[in-house]
Design a protein around this motif. Structure first.
Motif, mmCIF file in Angstrom:
data_model
loop_
_atom_site.group_PDB
_atom_site.id
_atom_site.type_symbol
_atom_site.label_atom_id
_atom_site.label_comp_id
_atom_site.label_asym_id
_atom_site.label_seq_id
_atom_site.Cartn_x
_atom_site.Cartn_y
_atom_site.Cartn_z
ATOM 1 N N GLN A 38 0.818 -1.209 0.000
ATOM 2 C CA GLN A 38 0.000 0.000 0.000
ATOM 3 C C GLN A 38 0.852 1.259 0.000
ATOM 4 O O GLN A 38 0.497 2.257 -0.615
ATOM 5 C CB GLN A 38 -0.959 -0.011 1.189
ATOM 6 C CG GLN A 38 -2.042 -1.043 1.035
ATOM 7 C CD GLN A 38 -2.965 -1.118 2.237
ATOM 8 O OE1 GLN A 38 -2.892 -0.307 3.146
ATOM 9 N NE2 GLN A 38 -3.841 -2.100 2.235
ATOM 10 N N GLU A 39 1.993 1.196 0.662
ATOM 11 C CA GLU A 39 2.881 2.355 0.746
ATOM 12 C C GLU A 39 3.706 2.557 -0.523
ATOM 13 O O GLU A 39 3.939 3.689 -0.952
ATOM 14 C CB GLU A 39 3.831 2.163 1.935
ATOM 15 C CG GLU A 39 4.803 3.298 2.137
ATOM 16 C CD GLU A 39 5.738 3.029 3.310
ATOM 17 O OE1 GLU A 39 6.897 3.454 3.225
ATOM 18 O OE2 GLU A 39 5.314 2.404 4.292
ATOM 19 N N LEU A 40 4.145 1.478 -1.149
ATOM 20 C CA LEU A 40 5.126 1.563 -2.230
ATOM 21 C C LEU A 40 4.559 1.442 -3.640
ATOM 22 O O LEU A 40 5.240 1.769 -4.603
ATOM 23 C CB LEU A 40 6.193 0.482 -2.041
ATOM 24 C CG LEU A 40 6.984 0.573 -0.732
ATOM 25 C CD1 LEU A 40 7.838 -0.663 -0.539
ATOM 26 C CD2 LEU A 40 7.822 1.834 -0.711
ATOM 27 N N VAL A 41 3.328 0.977 -3.768
ATOM 28 C CA VAL A 41 2.754 0.735 -5.088
ATOM 29 C C VAL A 41 1.646 1.749 -5.363
ATOM 30 O O VAL A 41 0.813 2.019 -4.502
ATOM 31 C CB VAL A 41 2.205 -0.709 -5.171
ATOM 32 C CG1 VAL A 41 1.509 -0.948 -6.489
ATOM 33 C CG2 VAL A 41 3.332 -1.714 -4.972
ATOM 34 N N GLN A 42 1.672 2.306 -6.565
ATOM 35 C CA GLN A 42 0.664 3.275 -6.976
ATOM 36 C C GLN A 42 -0.639 2.553 -7.329
ATOM 37 O O GLN A 42 -0.610 1.455 -7.890
ATOM 38 C CB GLN A 42 1.154 4.057 -8.197
ATOM 39 C CG GLN A 42 2.443 4.819 -7.950
ATOM 40 C CD GLN A 42 2.281 5.837 -6.843
ATOM 41 O OE1 GLN A 42 1.318 6.589 -6.810
ATOM 42 N NE2 GLN A 42 3.222 5.860 -5.909
#
Length: 136
Positions: A38-42
């Motif tokens: 959730q933090e690293l993927v658009q």
């Protein structure tokens, strides 16, 4: 493998695997990786998942959706099919892409745990012919 000097570094790097021995440890691992995705993927990125590099050879790339676990087992990792069947109760597919009910995720990770060398987050993986949106 050496990349040309103008090639950007890989977006995600392999992480050494720590064997998970209990369902609670697996659930904690799932929560941690869900947060990382959730933090690293658009949100617009497709083919999002986790690649398990197996110590004995091959890769199993996994993606979860709201109701399924999708596994793409590469040719070098075909030897893992009996273990996937034993851990999840699923019949092997005709191709290399397995579709499992989402309630089999913990059993699957427990079954694979002793065989994994490292994991790497992935985006853009085709998962067969379907590059799915983030659903982990």
């Amino acid at each position: 493998m050496t990349l040309p000097p103008d090639t950007p570094p890989p977006r995600f790097r392999p992480r050494p695997w720590i064997h998970l021995e209990t369902p609670q440890a697996v659930e904690l691992w799932i929560d941690e990786h869900n947060s990382a995705l959730q933090e690293l993927v658009q949100p617009q990125e497709t083919g999002v998942g986790i690649c398990f590099t197996l110590a004995e050879g091959g890769n199993v790339t996994m993606q979860t959706t709201g109701d399924a676990v999708v596994l793409d087992v590469d040719q070098e990792a075909e030897w893992i099919a009996p273990l996937i069947s034993a851990a999840t109760g699923a019949e092997p597919p005709r191709g290399r892409v397995w579709i499992l009910p989402d309630d089999r995720l913990v059993q699957l990770i427990l079954g694979l745990s002793t065989l994994v060398l490292s994991t790497t987050l992935v985006v853009g993986h085709p998962f067969g012919a379907r590059g799915r949106r983030l659903g982990y």
